[in-house]
Design an enzyme around this catalytic site. Structure first.
Site, mmCIF file in Angstrom:
data_model
loop_
_atom_site.group_PDB
_atom_site.id
_atom_site.type_symbol
_atom_site.label_atom_id
_atom_site.label_comp_id
_atom_site.label_asym_id
_atom_site.label_seq_id
_atom_site.Cartn_x
_atom_site.Cartn_y
_atom_site.Cartn_z
ATOM 1 N N ALA A 89 7.700 -39.809 3.898
ATOM 2 C CA ALA A 89 7.760 -39.415 5.153
ATOM 3 C C ALA A 89 6.837 -37.887 5.393
ATOM 4 O O ALA A 89 6.092 -37.893 6.371
ATOM 5 C CB ALA A 89 8.881 -39.039 5.749
ATOM 6 N N GLU A 121 0.810 -1.179 -0.178
ATOM 7 C CA GLU A 121 0.160 0.101 0.010
ATOM 8 C C GLU A 121 0.793 1.379 -0.053
ATOM 9 O O GLU A 121 0.793 2.129 -0.687
ATOM 10 C CB GLU A 121 -1.046 -0.084 1.196
ATOM 11 C CG GLU A 121 -1.931 -1.104 1.345
ATOM 12 C CD GLU A 121 -1.663 -2.455 1.877
ATOM 13 O OE1 GLU A 121 -2.453 -3.025 2.402
ATOM 14 O OE2 GLU A 121 -0.237 -2.558 1.865
ATOM 15 N N GLY A 167 13.790 -37.447 -2.697
ATOM 16 C CA GLY A 167 13.183 -38.754 -3.448
ATOM 17 C C GLY A 167 12.042 -39.371 -2.769
ATOM 18 O O GLY A 167 11.354 -38.779 -1.845
ATOM 19 N N PRO A 168 11.914 -40.657 -3.347
ATOM 20 C CA PRO A 168 10.441 -41.297 -2.903
ATOM 21 C C PRO A 168 10.296 -41.626 -1.277
ATOM 22 O O PRO A 168 9.122 -41.501 -0.808
ATOM 23 C CB PRO A 168 10.208 -42.510 -3.572
ATOM 24 C CG PRO A 168 11.706 -42.918 -3.969
ATOM 25 C CD PRO A 168 12.558 -41.550 -4.159
ATOM 26 N N LEU A 201 11.818 -39.801 1.334
ATOM 27 C CA LEU A 201 11.188 -38.536 1.865
ATOM 28 C C LEU A 201 9.965 -38.048 1.808
ATOM 29 O O LEU A 201 9.380 -37.476 2.509
ATOM 30 C CB LEU A 201 12.567 -37.604 1.747
ATOM 31 C CG LEU A 201 12.385 -36.135 2.843
ATOM 32 C CD1 LEU A 201 12.647 -36.748 4.203
ATOM 33 C CD2 LEU A 201 13.550 -35.114 2.172
ATOM 34 N N ALA A 260 15.820 -45.000 -13.789
ATOM 35 C CA ALA A 260 15.908 -46.716 -14.555
ATOM 36 C C ALA A 260 15.945 -47.682 -13.577
ATOM 37 O O ALA A 260 16.526 -47.386 -12.258
ATOM 38 C CB ALA A 260 16.832 -46.676 -15.737
ATOM 39 N N CYS A 289 -2.763 -4.118 7.030
ATOM 40 C CA CYS A 289 -2.388 -4.349 8.340
ATOM 41 C C CYS A 289 -2.886 -3.029 9.377
ATOM 42 O O CYS A 289 -3.065 -2.026 8.888
ATOM 43 C CB CYS A 289 -0.913 -4.606 8.569
ATOM 44 S SG CYS A 289 0.242 -3.255 8.036
ATOM 45 N N THR A 319 18.767 -38.646 -2.269
ATOM 46 C CA THR A 319 19.150 -37.914 -3.103
ATOM 47 C C THR A 319 20.512 -37.369 -3.037
ATOM 48 O O THR A 319 21.138 -37.208 -4.191
ATOM 49 C CB THR A 319 18.084 -36.855 -3.067
ATOM 50 O OG1 THR A 319 16.897 -37.192 -3.249
ATOM 51 C CG2 THR A 319 18.320 -35.757 -4.084
#
Length: 351
Positions: free
Chosen positions: A288, A47, A282-283, A285, A157, A70, A190
């Site tokens: 989790a 603003e 990765g898968p 974490l 892969a 605010c 990772t």
């Protein structure tokens, strides 16, 4: 208001722990007089920037703001008072301020005789401020889980090779995501497999996010790791009792099933002012975080590739039956080179 929402997005990644806010000021005849956005924490709010741009043309005009102005004095003064002093006649804001220390701006404006309306393009403004709103309401950072996979859901892969599944266009887009977040998080898998850098590249004037490696045993980040360079700050999260093995800043957290307590990790990040997290792990974490109920948005990059075997994007997550599946609401699909980016948010479960 759409212009104000667009302006607000310019502050993504640089305003935490404050929200992103955009403002457009129209003069008394309804013509554009000034615009602004909150550019950085501690700096003038949207603003104030818009009123400065408008000057005397703001008197008798209208201010359109993405968030309720605010009503408190922090590192800057209250925006409600600035609007009053500028002679604004009408204020339209999209989203009410849920922060108990800053709310009340609308009431202050009305008490000063200013016309106030709320709700214009509220959904769009709330989506743009999802990270801050989540942090205020839940007391933890907003988490975006990002992954890249083949069309059959593989992230690598069978032999473990994964570079590069997605295109250069998709990888460049990930840097944009990083630039919009306060912290980027990966796990030990990772870290060992990719030695990622995790800093933002190719985004002008980006504020580098905090690089976080969840390394339960404290063995994945070795001397010379790319996350230990000076490109961005780094935090290592290890289990209680793990001895220091690096000069990097380290936090010790309670253990949980299969790793660290994710909610404790998010609590530490929240205390540091982190309001948005990009989960690039990765898968395991990712699973989790899902199991902890700590994923708010999913951004998946799908490449027109088939691998047939190899790790899937998500492991576990506490899901064992179709009735426990996490349902997503797809908010956007976009083509990036040959790839497809899908953005989705979690659908609240009915009780």
């Amino acid at each position: 208001m759409r212009r104000a929402v667009t302006l607000a997005a310019r502050g993504l990644g640089s305003t935490s722990p404050n929200p992103v806010v955009g403002c457009v000021v129209l003069d008394a005849s309804g013509e554009m007089a000034g615009e602004g956005w909150h550019q950085r924490a501690g700096g003038p709010h949207a603003e104030v920037n818009a009123l400065r741009a408008a000057g005397e043309r703001a008197r008798g005009g209208t201010a359109l703001v993405t968030l309720e102005p605010c009503n408190h004095t922090g590192r800057t003064g209250p925006c409600a008072q600035a609007l009053i002093e500028a002679g604004i006649a009408r204020v339209v804001y999209a989203v009410g301020d849920p922060n108990p220390t800053a709310t009340g701006g609308a009431a202050t404006l009305r008490a000063a005789g200013i016309s106030v309306a709320q709700g214009l393009h509220e959904a769009e403004a709330a989506a743009g401020n999802a990270a801050w709103l989540t942090a205020v309401r839940l007391g933890r950072p907003h988490v975006t889980w990002k992954y890249a996979a083949t069309l059959d859901g593989r992230i690598a892969a069978a032999d473990g090779s994964s570079r590069w599944i997605t295109s250069a266009e998709a990888r460049a887009d990930v840097h944009r995501l990083r630039a919009e977040c306060d912290a980027v998080v990966v796990g030990s898998g990772t870290q060992r497999a990719d030695d990622p850098h995790l800093a933002v590249r190719g985004v002008p004037d980006a504020v580098q996010p905090l690089r976080v490696v969840v390394d339960t045993r404290g063995t994945a980040v070795t001397p010379g790791a790319r996350v230990l360079d000076g490109a961005a700050p780094t935090l290592l999260a290890v289990a209680d009792g793990v001895p220091p093995r690096s000069d990097a800043e380290t936090v010790r957290l309670p253990r949980a099933e299969g790793g660290l307590d994710i909610r404790a990790l998010l609590g530490v990040l929240y205390a540091r002012g982190v309001r948005s997290v990009l989960l690039e792990g990765g898968p395991t974490l990712a699973g989790a975080f899902v199991a902890a109920g700590a994923v708010d948005r999913v951004v998946g990059y799908l490449a027109p590739v088939l691998l047939g075997a190899g790790p899937a994007a998500l492991t576990g997550g506490g899901i064992t039956s179709i009735t426990q599946a996490l349902r997503l609401d797809v908010s956007e699909t976009r083509r990036l080179g040959p790839d497809l980016r899908i953005t989705a948010t979690l659908v609240a479960k009915e009780h």
